[in-house]
Scaffold this active site. Structure first.
Site, mmCIF file in Angstrom:
data_model
loop_
_atom_site.group_PDB
_atom_site.id
_atom_site.type_symbol
_atom_site.label_atom_id
_atom_site.label_comp_id
_atom_site.label_asym_id
_atom_site.label_seq_id
_atom_site.Cartn_x
_atom_site.Cartn_y
_atom_site.Cartn_z
ATOM 1 N N CYS A 24 0.675 -1.011 0.005
ATOM 2 C CA CYS A 24 -0.061 -0.217 0.139
ATOM 3 C C CYS A 24 0.836 1.125 0.236
ATOM 4 O O CYS A 24 1.613 1.546 -0.965
ATOM 5 C CB CYS A 24 -0.774 -0.257 1.206
ATOM 6 S SG CYS A 24 -2.312 1.102 0.918
ATOM 7 N N HIS A 151 -3.788 -4.984 0.236
ATOM 8 C CA HIS A 151 -3.425 -5.320 1.563
ATOM 9 C C HIS A 151 -3.429 -7.019 1.639
ATOM 10 O O HIS A 151 -4.490 -7.328 2.038
ATOM 11 C CB HIS A 151 -4.317 -4.774 2.810
ATOM 12 C CG HIS A 151 -4.038 -3.379 2.800
ATOM 13 N ND1 HIS A 151 -2.903 -3.206 3.890
ATOM 14 C CD2 HIS A 151 -4.323 -2.114 2.320
ATOM 15 C CE1 HIS A 151 -2.517 -1.762 4.083
ATOM 16 N NE2 HIS A 151 -3.550 -1.109 3.044
ATOM 17 N N GLU A 153 -2.111 -8.848 3.473
ATOM 18 C CA GLU A 153 -2.337 -9.590 4.876
ATOM 19 C C GLU A 153 -3.640 -9.761 5.220
ATOM 20 O O GLU A 153 -3.578 -10.754 6.003
ATOM 21 C CB GLU A 153 -1.263 -8.540 5.783
ATOM 22 C CG GLU A 153 -2.203 -7.355 6.153
ATOM 23 C CD GLU A 153 -1.829 -6.174 4.963
ATOM 24 O OE1 GLU A 153 -1.413 -6.413 4.074
ATOM 25 O OE2 GLU A 153 -2.148 -5.028 5.349
HETATM 26 N N1 LIG Z 1 -3.538 1.751 3.672
HETATM 27 C C1 LIG Z 1 -2.539 2.737 3.342
HETATM 28 O O1 LIG Z 1 -1.181 2.375 3.608
HETATM 29 C C2 LIG Z 1 -2.789 4.050 2.866
HETATM 30 C C3 LIG Z 1 -1.662 4.696 1.856
HETATM 31 C C4 LIG Z 1 -2.099 6.189 1.586
HETATM 32 N N2 LIG Z 1 -2.239 7.036 2.744
HETATM 33 C C5 LIG Z 1 -3.446 6.226 0.787
HETATM 34 O O2 LIG Z 1 -4.334 6.623 1.312
HETATM 35 O O3 LIG Z 1 -3.372 5.733 -0.171
#
Ligand SMILES: NC(=O)CC[C@H](N)C(=O)O
Length: 214
Positions: A24, A151, A153
């Site tokens: 991310c 994500h 995970e």
């Molecule tokens: N979940 C995150 O790592 C968010 C990453 C970043 N702040 C976004 O909103 O894209």
């Protein structure tokens, strides 16, 4: 070896980490680092951190209303299509055409700058169904420098480890090439890996033979 987050990139700038998986924000920062160090765009940044950057390589998504944080994230399960049959991440996922993984973000790689990165070897091997959102990066000619916008995970399980993380551990142990060559098995008698579609397999633990990576 490292799972990149907002702290680790500044400590371990590209390409110092011999193997790396960005998740991310970690993928977004890997793209920023590549832009600065390989493309030579010294002020490359995400507009999350510098809205005035002359090289905004990570930008607000259209769904996001700047300044309004409530209810504007891109959330939940989304489909990522593999754009290359030669992708390490695709092989780790079982040589599938697409994966469905869960998302939680407001910012994304700027799709208009994609060709600059690919021309220098950072490939966007996974993209959304429309081909507008960059979901998986892989560095060419590198044993394991990857990133995912989603994500993974969330669906990792003890008997079914998430492929991006499992690949990181295999690469760090020097076992990734042989694992891929064996069709994603630790050995011909590998009974450890669950290959069902279930994210919560009910394999009888007592029947499992745990294998060492050594
Ligand atoms: N979940 C995150 O790592 C968010 C990453 C970043 N702040 C976004 O909103 O894209």
């Amino acid at each position: 070896m490292g799972v990149l987050n907002e702290c680790s990139v500044s400590l371990c700038s590209y390409p110092a980490a011999p193997v790396s998986a960005g998740v991310c924000l970690g993928m977004q920062l890997a793209v920023c680092e590549f832009a600065r160090n390989v493309l030579g765009w010294e002020d490359a940044n995400s507009t999350e951190f510098n809205p005035e950057s002359s090289h905004p390589v990570v930008i607000d998504m259209p769904e996001h209303n700047p300044g309004q944080m409530g209810g504007t994230m891109r959330l939940g399960k989304r489909r990522t299509m593999f754009k290359s049959s030669n992708s390490v991440m695709r092989k780790l996922y079982g040589d599938v055409e697409y994966v469905d993984e869960r998302h939680r973000h407001r910012f994304e790689v700027n799709p208009e700058l994609k060709h600059h990165f690919e021309g220098k070897g950072l490939q966007f091997v996974g993209q959304d169904v429309e081909g507008e959102r960059m979901e998986i990066i892989e560095l060419e000619n590198h044993c394991y420098f990857v990133g995912v916008q989603y994500h993974p995970e969330f669906t990792s399980r003890p008997m079914k480890p998430s492929p991006p993380y499992f690949g990181l551990l295999l690469a760090a142990a020097g076992k990734l090439p042989s694992y891929l060559a064996k069709g994603c098995r630790l050995s011909p008698r590998d009974t450890y890996s669950d290959r069902s579609d279930s994210s919560s397999p009910e394999t009888d633990l007592s029947d499992l033979k745990f294998l060492s990576l050594s």
